[in-house]
Design a protein around this motif. Structure first.
Motif, PDB file in Angstrom:
ATOM      1  N   TYR A 101       0.812  -1.223   0.000  1.00 43.05           N
ATOM      2  CA  TYR A 101       0.000   0.000   0.000  1.00 43.05           C
ATOM      3  C   TYR A 101       0.843   1.269   0.000  1.00 43.05           C
ATOM      4  CZ  TYR A 101      -3.582  -3.358   1.374  1.00 43.05           C
ATOM      5  OH  TYR A 101      -4.412  -4.453   1.430  1.00 43.05           O
ATOM      6  N   GLY A 102       2.015   1.255  -0.608  1.00 37.24           N
ATOM      7  CA  GLY A 102       2.789   2.480  -0.670  1.00 37.24           C
ATOM      8  C   GLY A 102       4.226   2.226  -1.072  1.00 37.24           C
ATOM      9  N   LYS A 426      -6.465  11.281  -4.924  1.00 36.18           N
ATOM     10  CA  LYS A 426      -5.767  11.693  -3.714  1.00 36.18           C
ATOM     11  C   LYS A 426      -6.128  13.141  -3.414  1.00 36.18           C
ATOM     12  CE  LYS A 426      -1.744   8.714  -4.599  1.00 36.18           C
ATOM     13  NZ  LYS A 426      -0.276   8.681  -4.770  1.00 36.18           N
ATOM     14  N   ASN A 438      -7.304   9.055   0.344  1.00 33.87           N
ATOM     15  CA  ASN A 438      -7.193   8.327  -0.919  1.00 33.87           C
ATOM     16  C   ASN A 438      -8.418   7.440  -1.107  1.00 33.87           C
ATOM     17  OD1 ASN A 438      -4.413   9.103  -1.640  1.00 33.87           O
ATOM     18  ND2 ASN A 438      -3.886   7.978   0.206  1.00 33.87           N
ATOM     19  N   SER A 495      -8.650   5.210   2.155  1.00 34.41           N
ATOM     20  CA  SER A 495      -7.606   5.269   3.172  1.00 34.41           C
ATOM     21  C   SER A 495      -7.304   6.708   3.554  1.00 34.41           C
ATOM     22  CB  SER A 495      -6.325   4.589   2.674  1.00 34.41           C
ATOM     23  OG  SER A 495      -5.757   5.321   1.602  1.00 34.41           O
ATOM     24  N   ASN A 497      -3.847   8.806   4.767  1.00 29.13           N
ATOM     25  CA  ASN A 497      -2.390   8.716   4.875  1.00 29.13           C
ATOM     26  C   ASN A 497      -1.847   9.966   5.553  1.00 29.13           C
ATOM     27  OD1 ASN A 497      -3.279   6.980   2.580  1.00 29.13           O
ATOM     28  ND2 ASN A 497      -1.121   6.448   2.541  1.00 29.13           N
ATOM     29  N   TYR A 498      -0.822   9.750   6.375  1.00 30.68           N
ATOM     30  CA  TYR A 498      -0.210  10.885   7.081  1.00 30.68           C
ATOM     31  C   TYR A 498       1.302  10.760   6.982  1.00 30.68           C
ATOM     32  CZ  TYR A 498       0.803  14.288  10.756  1.00 30.68           C
ATOM     33  OH  TYR A 498       1.268  15.370  11.466  1.00 30.68           O
ATOM     34  N   ASP A 499       1.947  11.895   6.669  1.00 32.37           N
ATOM     35  CA  ASP A 499       3.411  11.918   6.527  1.00 32.37           C
ATOM     36  C   ASP A 499       3.908  13.292   6.973  1.00 32.37           C
ATOM     37  OD1 ASP A 499       6.057  11.784   5.836  1.00 32.37           O
ATOM     38  OD2 ASP A 499       5.713  11.031   3.808  1.00 32.37           O
ATOM     39  N   GLN A 508       4.978   8.546   9.850  1.00 33.38           N
ATOM     40  CA  GLN A 508       4.161   8.168   8.699  1.00 33.38           C
ATOM     41  C   GLN A 508       3.128   7.149   9.156  1.00 33.38           C
ATOM     42  OE1 GLN A 508       7.287   6.652   6.112  1.00 33.38           O
ATOM     43  NE2 GLN A 508       7.006   8.373   4.734  1.00 33.38           N
ATOM     44  N   PHE A 510      -0.972   5.095   7.916  1.00 32.46           N
ATOM     45  CA  PHE A 510      -2.210   5.103   7.157  1.00 32.46           C
ATOM     46  C   PHE A 510      -3.215   4.180   7.824  1.00 32.46           C
ATOM     47  CE2 PHE A 510      -0.176   1.430   5.103  1.00 32.46           C
ATOM     48  CZ  PHE A 510      -1.220   0.529   5.039  1.00 32.46           C
ATOM     49  N   LEU A 512      -6.779   2.086   6.454  1.00 32.92           N
ATOM     50  CA  LEU A 512      -7.354   1.697   5.171  1.00 32.92           C
ATOM     51  C   LEU A 512      -8.480   0.700   5.388  1.00 32.92           C
ATOM     52  CD1 LEU A 512      -5.500   0.801   1.923  1.00 32.92           C
ATOM     53  CD2 LEU A 512      -6.883  -0.979   2.984  1.00 32.92           C
TER      54      LEU A 512
END
Length: 1023
Positions: A101-102, A426, A438, A495, A497-499, A508, A510, A512
């Protein structure tokens, strides 16, 4: 290993340029070399990092390249002095790796992940993507049984486990027949890195990522190659003279009347008289080389707003059938588009289509091989009039030549069409920096159509004396069967996502949610007695005895997934994942499973005690992980009581004029059934040194698999009146290690090389296995599984042959339990393991491994000199065996069509003294003439026939040349690369006398169509 190169474009007003080359710490870099781009003009006045270069054009571009440092480009302009600060190039550490997933930077990975990049995938043309993985990723075990077009895939295992989960751009779909030119990278997730896929991740995960657009001007890439394919081994059958000699010898050994006289044998050797045929059935049915060609046209480019990649391809793969009636074709197209709608919103649309066509004769490969072994060289493969068909006396209906011809025996055609579509979006959420939402919707469909026609044809024999054809009946049925099926998958996903980086802290993560729903149905029909075989359609068949069938399956699963990553100063790394999975295959009480993982990494090289004292250490990272994952690749609905409708014609009752079919219970249900649980532990150490010149990766792993299905045999008595249900009660464990060593360097201005060697070992044991209780010591040793390795072969150990009757008479061991009265000179001698003077089941022992390797190794070599490059891959495997009797098909008494090694190495009697051998090379048992008899002594499972299949082969070789840019750029061409490549070019194996006819990777009947060696000529053009 320190070198600097300055390249200058030669145009404009000349002047002198001087300066200094240093690293980011301000330290001078000695050994500077200077040249003008496109010429060797230029000198260095001081090699201690200070240069002075004359006759430099004012518009020149200085290109600074340095082993272990990032390339720098500087335009001279009106400068007379140019100082350059070059950064260290941490080789591979900034590489972006696809994970679940990334993506992540390789330097930040805490799990065990191996990657294969696009440039490695397309080095050698192949019709099957699975083949390109061989030897390229540590921990990835492969074995290619056969080279049949459309079926030449490799069996793939991660760390010796069962079939892994394989995803293409996140979707589980057919992948082996993808166009390799579409692939950007392949990631192999082996430990906690795979656990994010939960109930499907227990055997590891392989992620295939396709190419996407770039922020560059459009590039048009055309790739084309033409390939010649040849089996790695070709069976060497004896001539008719040798066959008749062997037949007489076998009849002599068996005290039978002779079929052929000595004069007949000599005439077969001479082959000059009519009727004394010397037929090579293999050459009659198969050719030596088969062609394959592939073409791909792609467009790639874009800008900050829209990026795109589009590709179309074609593959045509022929077989080694002389008829040319077995082949595989593929058409494929792909488009991946990424659009930046606004500063916060981006959208991607991906679509792919693939059409696969497999066309083959109606007869299966197994049957062709069986009949090839019974087609004797004294029979002609074809008759003088080809229109009479490929028939031969004695077994006319089983001619392997006729069976390779569609016009004679019929056809088996298979067409499959795949479509996959994905739309994703996104959105950067305002107010929370680093938070992104996402959403994606995947849809895939596979339509399959199979059509089989069995055609009858007339058979003849030929009377050479009277030159007449004699009718011999007909072969085959007049029938037609068709099956259509459709498989669809709907896969929505959302999902968060965090960064975000806060000073020395990087976070980081996520969350989902996803669901997968699939539908499958099939419909089949068949008819016999077609009005004409030239009209292969159901309407032309008789309405009597028609058949039809159909069915459908629906499945579904839902998952909730989370992952968090934390990094402090880039040297303390922590990752945790969790996943909740629910599968339709299990009852409500055991439908949901929780699969967590945790992994950590310590970049020791970032500590001051390394940085300040060991500057030659680029990267040194310690990794450790723990994970729980699962495997639900089991038959569904075992928790329900069910019934099966019997379709066989024998399972019917007739009442009056009505026919009723039987139904049968599917067995006792298990209301507590659930998936297999895998608990994995992994410790790894990675390092690179001396600006990437040396490197290594090491992983040590252990895995326990619980809840394996079995029947509780020890719990219930043998008089239990029903079939016991499958219960989650068995367990196994795996252990092993992987090691990769790398070395790269540059010598002078033009020559560079890269060497990477890897070795992987994985072995599995039965930790606890439900089985009948054993009390006898030998039963425990031989039959008990608990505590034993799974990859082992039980049988007798041999001690050569009985060379004379005197050897048998003086043998103190009762080998046949009849006082050795049934033994003959030339029979196999077995070892009395327990020294009780009798050969029985107690003398069995572990004689070898299974047929899948426990050890694999690979050596990749890459060299570049100016426009020339060479890439070679040596790949090997060990700790596995090949059962030779699979290919001999009864060599001891059913002579069939013998191999050359059977003739050369058989025990050969002295005509004057039949109890004595006269062949100094004798390594195989004597030939017997009784084709219906059975030599139980020589047919025992033993190490006589189980051979060590260890091999090392030159798996891939590519030699290429890129035309000079100054020649092609005037025509608007960016790059032209021509190459010659090959695969499986030579093999070293431990198969001894069998290696000329047996490929170490091939299994069973597929040994006659083993993997193929290829020679390819290719062209890559970029506009």
């Amino acid at each position: 290993f320190i070198l600097c190169l300055i390249q200058v474009s030669a145009s404009g007003q000349a002047k002198t340029v001087s300066g200094k080359v240093s690293n980011v710490q301000g330290e001078s870099i000695p050994g500077v070399a200077v040249m003008i781009k496109g010429t060797t003009q230029g000198t260095i006045t001081d090699s201690d990092g200070v240069y002075s270069f004359s006759n430099v054009p004012g518009d020149a571009t200085l290109v600074f390249s340095f082993v272990g440092m990032k390339t720098q480009e500087v335009v001279v302009g009106n400068k007379n002095q140019v100082n350059v600060s070059m950064e260290d190039e941490t080789i591979g550490l900034d590489e972006i790796v696809t994970v679940g997933y990334g993506t992540q930077k390789k330097v930040n990975l805490t799990g065990s992940v191996a990657t294969v990049q696009s440039e490695e995938i397309v080095k050698v043309p192949t019709a099957n993507v699975s083949e390109v993985l061989t030897g390229k990723a540590p921990g990835l075990f492969t074995k290619q049984d056969q080279g049949v077009p459309g079926s030449d895939y490799s069996t793939i295992s991660i760390r010796g486990y069962d079939t892994p989960l394989i995803l293409v751009d996140g979707i589980e779909t057919s992948w082996t027949r993808m166009d390799p030119n579409e692939i950007e990278s392949i990631s192999v997730l082996k430990d906690a890195a795979a656990a994010v896929y939960g109930a499907r991740a227990g055997n590891g995960v392989i992620l295939i990522t396709t190419k996407r657009g770039t922020t560059n001007k459009p590039s048009i890439i055309y790739t084309s190659n033409y390939t010649f394919q040849n089996p790695t081994t070709i069976p060497e059958f004896v001539s008719s003279g040798k066959y008749t000699e062997l037949l007489r010898e076998g009849e002599f050994n068996s005290n039978l009347p002779y079929t052929y006289s000595e004069e007949d044998v000599q005439k077969f050797y001479e082959g000059t008289e009519p009727g004394y045929v010397n037929e090579n059935w293999y050459k009659a049915a198969f050719r030596e080389w088969a062609p394959m060609q592939s073409h791909n046209l792609a467009v790639r480019g874009g800008n900050e707003k829209v990026k795109y990649y589009m590709s179309v391809g074609y593959l045509d793969q022929s077989s080694i059938y002389q008829s040319g009636d077995l082949n595989f074709n593929r058409y494929n197209a792909r488009t991946n588009v990424d659009a930046q709608i606004s500063d916060r919103l981006s959208v991607s649309i991906d679509m792919s289509y693939r059409n696969e066509m497999r066309k083959a004769p109606q007869t299966s490969l197994d049957n062709i091989w069986i009949n090839l072994k019974t087609a004797l060289p004294v029979w002609p493969a074809t008759l003088p009039d080809p229109e009479k068909g490929g028939a031969y006396s004695g077994f006319l209906e089983r001619s392997p030549v006729a069976q390779t011809i569609r016009d004679m025996t019929g056809f088996n055609d298979d067409i499959q069409r795949y479509f996959t579509g994905k739309i994703s979006a996104k959105y950067k959420i305002p107010g929370i920096d680093g938070l992104e939402a996402n959403a994606a919707l995947n849809y895939s469909i596979n339509n399959k159509y199979n059509k089989i026609q069995d055609k009858p044809f007339d058979l003849f024999t030929y009377d050479y004396a009277n030159q007449q054809y004699i009718p011999y009946g007909s072969n085959g049925a007049n029938s037609l069967d068709e099956t259509s099926s459709q498989y669809t998958q709907l896969y929505p996903m959302i999902s968060l996502n965090y960064d975000k980086t806060f000073g020395n802290h990087s976070v980081q993560g996520f969350l989902l949610a996803e669901g997968i729903n699939t539908d499958y149905f099939f419909l089949s029909a068949g008819r016999v007695d077609l009005l004409s075989v030239e009209v292969p359609y159901l309407f032309a068949g008789s309405p009597d005895n028609l058949t039809n069938n159909g069915g459908a399956v629906e499945t579904g699963r839902i998952s909730y997934v989370g992952r968090g990553n934390y990094s402090y100063k880039g040297k303390y790394l922590l990752e945790g994942t969790f996943r909740f999975d629910a599968s339709h295959k299990f009852p409500d009480d055991s439908r949901w499973g929780f699969f967590p993982s945790v992994s950590a990494g310590w970049r020791v090289s970032e500590e001051s005690f390394i940085k300040d004292n060991l500057s030659w250490v680029d990267n040194l990272k310690l990794r450790a992980s723990y994970s729980k994952s699962g495997n639900d690749n089991v038959e569904a609905f075992k928790y329900l009581t069910g019934y099966e409708i019997q379709t066989e014609e024998t399972n019917v009752y007739v009442f009056g004029s009505d026919v009723y079919r039987l139904i049968r219970s599917t067995g006792m249900p298990n209301p507590d059934i659930t998936w297999l649980d895998m608990t994995s532990y992994n410790v790894g150490l990675d390092g690179t040194f001396m600006r990437g010149m040396l490197g290594f990766e090491f992983d040590l792993f252990y895995r326990v698999t619980d809840n394996i299905f079995g029947q509780p045999l020890e719990t219930y008595p043998s008089t239990f009146g029903a079939t016991l249900p499958q219960v989650n009660l068995n367990s196994t464990d795996d252990r092993g290690f992987e090691l990769t060593l790398t070395h790269r360097n540059k010598i002078g201005n033009d020559f560079s090389y890269n060497v990477a060697g890897s070795v992987s070992i994985a072995r599995e044991k039965y930790k606890r296995w439900s089985e009948s209780p054993y009390n006898d010591e030998d039963e425990i040793r031989i039959y008990q599984k608990t505590g034993k390795y799974t990859n082992r072969w039980i049988g007798y150990k041999s001690d050569g042959l009985f060379m004379t009757q005197e050897d048998i008479d003086n043998h103190a061991v009762d080998q046949d339990q009849a006082g050795n009265t049934t033994l003959r000179p030339g029979d196999i001698k077995y070892i009395d393991r327990n020294d009780d003077k009798i050969i029985d089941w107690r003398d069995q022992d572990v004689i070898g491994y299974g047929t899948f390797p426990d050890l694999t190794c690979g050596l990749n070599i890459q060299m570049q000199y100016k426009g020339f490059s060479l890439t070679a891959l040596f790949q090997g495997a060990s700790l596995f065996n090949s059962m030779i009797s699979d290919v001999l098909r009864g060599p001891l008494q059913n002579l069939g069509n013998p191999f050359e090694f059977q003739y050369k190495y058989r025990w050969q009697p002295d005509p004057a003294n039949p109890d004595v051998n006269i062949n100094p090379d004798a390594k195989l048992p004597a030939v017997l003439g009784d084709g219906t008899g059975t030599n139980t002594n020589n047919n025992k499972a033993s190490d006589f026939w189980l051979q060590d299949a260890t091999y090392l082969r030159l798996k891939n070789l590519n030699i290429s040349y890129s035309l000079p840019g100054k020649i092609i750029k005037s025509f608007g061409i960016q790059d032209v690369n021509v190459y010659v490549a090959g695969s499986n070019l030579f093999t070293l194996s431990k198969l001894g006398i069998y290696k000329s006819s047996v490929d170490p990777e091939a299994t069973g009947y597929q040994k006659f169509y083993p993997p193929v060696k290829t020679i390819s000529f290719g062209l890559n053009v970029t506009l």
